[in-house]
Design a protein around this motif. Structure first.
Motif, PDB file in Angstrom:
ATOM      1  N   GLY A 133      48.812  30.327  36.452  1.00 18.77           N
ATOM      2  CA  GLY A 133      49.608  29.945  37.633  1.00 18.77           C
ATOM      3  C   GLY A 133      49.708  31.165  38.504  1.00 18.77           C
ATOM      4  N   LYS A 168      44.075  33.121  27.748  1.00 18.08           N
ATOM      5  CA  LYS A 168      44.198  33.363  29.193  1.00 18.08           C
ATOM      6  C   LYS A 168      42.829  33.677  29.811  1.00 18.08           C
ATOM      7  CE  LYS A 168      45.680  34.473  33.268  1.00 18.08           C
ATOM      8  NZ  LYS A 168      45.788  33.395  34.254  1.00 18.08           N
ATOM      9  N   ASN A 219      40.871  31.604  32.726  1.00 17.08           N
ATOM     10  CA  ASN A 219      40.472  32.212  34.000  1.00 17.08           C
ATOM     11  C   ASN A 219      38.965  32.275  34.183  1.00 17.08           C
ATOM     12  OD1 ASN A 219      43.141  32.468  34.584  1.00 17.08           O
ATOM     13  ND2 ASN A 219      42.887  34.458  35.547  1.00 17.08           N
ATOM     14  N   PHE A 226      46.191  35.462  44.338  1.00 21.16           N
ATOM     15  CA  PHE A 226      45.583  36.045  43.140  1.00 21.16           C
ATOM     16  C   PHE A 226      44.456  36.963  43.626  1.00 21.16           C
ATOM     17  CE2 PHE A 226      42.698  35.217  39.258  1.00 21.16           C
ATOM     18  CZ  PHE A 226      43.183  36.344  38.623  1.00 21.16           C
TER      19      PHE A 226
END
Ligand SMILES: NC(=O)C1=CN([C@@H]2O[C@H](COP(=O)(O)OP(=O)(O)OC[C@H]3O[C@@H](n4cnc5c(N)ncnc54)[C@H](OP(=O)(O)O)[C@@H]3O)[C@@H](O)[C@H]2O)C=CC1
Ligand SMILES: O=CC(=O)O
Length: 289
Positions: A122, A170, A174, A231
């Protein structure tokens, strides 16, 4: 509940602000100390080093850019290790590789402290809205004690077992996201260069099986060549690099991710590292010119 917070970048600022708004007492530190000012205006206290924060707080959260930053904050002069001891918990929510997390875990537990890794899925908006997805692993009791904070920061917290599992999960998430962003970028550029409307492409994608918040959220600004950083691209490239290393370790062939990594590297070489990761579309445009 009183918590320390180390690292007030895009994510850390939003997360610590949320904790303050939800009644937590928060003590912050950031390498560039001036970034603490806004938090102080909202009631946070400030310390001048990570060690001071650890000394003051029973629980400390970190949200730092990469493995190098995560290690430096723990091991360098004035770092976490100088004050961590029995009764204290350290929760690192930065996106790093398992090896980094394991090193930090060993050092913290070696001094009697407890450690949880808790990278999040997120971006800036979910961080502001307390809608992150927390991928935690490590000391189970500390994880459970952290739930009141995790419930403010996120919409769901997963406990994934031993240290390293949160980091790996994670990176896998990603890696998928970075590969999707590249396919999406190629599609938008191809539509445009084929004489089609890339805005119409967005409408079509949104109606079908590929609809998702990332295409919906980023597509319109990508079509306007606008990439305000939510990001940062440099962090997405770091995640692709670390995910590819995980692939190497496990002998998993990942040609799609490797190609996506090349595009992010190209974008960095074009000076786009501090823009949003959707700016990778500029590398796709560049390769056609
Ligand atoms: N932005 C996003 O959408 C998401 C990011 N993440 C991950 O969260 C982490 C933070 O991301 P984000 O907030 O976007 O990043 P930013 O680049 O905005 O912030 C990075 C933070 O790390 C600090 N930092 C960098 N190097 C060092 C160092 N050597 N020593 C001490 N502090 C250092 C910076 O301090 P200073 O201000 O002094 O530069 C800053 O506080 C990253 O691991 C990222 O991959 C995860 C999910 C979403
Ligand atoms: O790590 C980035 C994200 O959006 O999640």
């Amino acid at each position: 509940m009183e918590v320390g917070f180390l690292g007030l970048g895009i994510m850390g600022k939003a997360m610590s602000m949320n904790l303050l708004k939800n009644g937590f007492k928060v003590t912050v530190w950031n390498r560039t100390l001036s970034k603490c000012d806004e938090l102080v205006e909202h009631g946070a206290s400030v310390c001048e080093s990570p060690a001071e924060v650890i000394k003051k707080c029973k629980y400390t959260i970190a949200m730092l850019s990469d493995p190098c930053a995560a290690l430096s904050v723990v091991f360098d002069k004035g770092g976490v290790l100088e004050q961590i001891c029995e009764g204290k918990g350290y929760i690192d929510m930065s996106t790093v590789d398992a090896e980094t997390s394991l090193k930090i875990n060993e050092a913290i537990t070696g001094k009697g402290g407890r450690f949880v890794e808790g990278p999040v899925s997120g971006s800036k908006k979910p961080a502001e809205d307390g809608q992150l997805i927390i991928l935690a692993a490590g000391d189970k009791a500390l994880f459970e004690e952290s739930i009141p904070a995790f419930d403010v920061l996120g919409k769901r917290s997963f406990y994934l077992g031993q240290v390293g599992n949160g980091a790996k999960m994670k990176l896998i998430v990603n890696m998928i996201m970075g590969s999707m962003m590249n396919a999406f970028s190629e599609g938008l550029v191809l539509a445009d260069k084929s004489g089609l409307s890339s805005d119409t492409l967005l409408d079509i994608l949104d109606l079908g099986a590929m609809t998702n918040p990332m295409f919906k959220g980023k597509g319109p600004s990508m079509n306007k060549s606008s990439y305000p950083p939510a990001f940062p691209l440099k962090h997405q490239q770091k995640d692709m690099r670390l995910a590819l290393a995980l692939g190497d370790e496990n002998a998993v062939s990942m040609p799609v991710a490797a190609a996506a990594n090349e595009a992010f590297k190209k974008a960095r070489s074009l000076g786009l590292g501090d823009l949003d990761f959707s700016a990778v579309i500029e590398a796709v445009k560049f390769s056609r010119e």
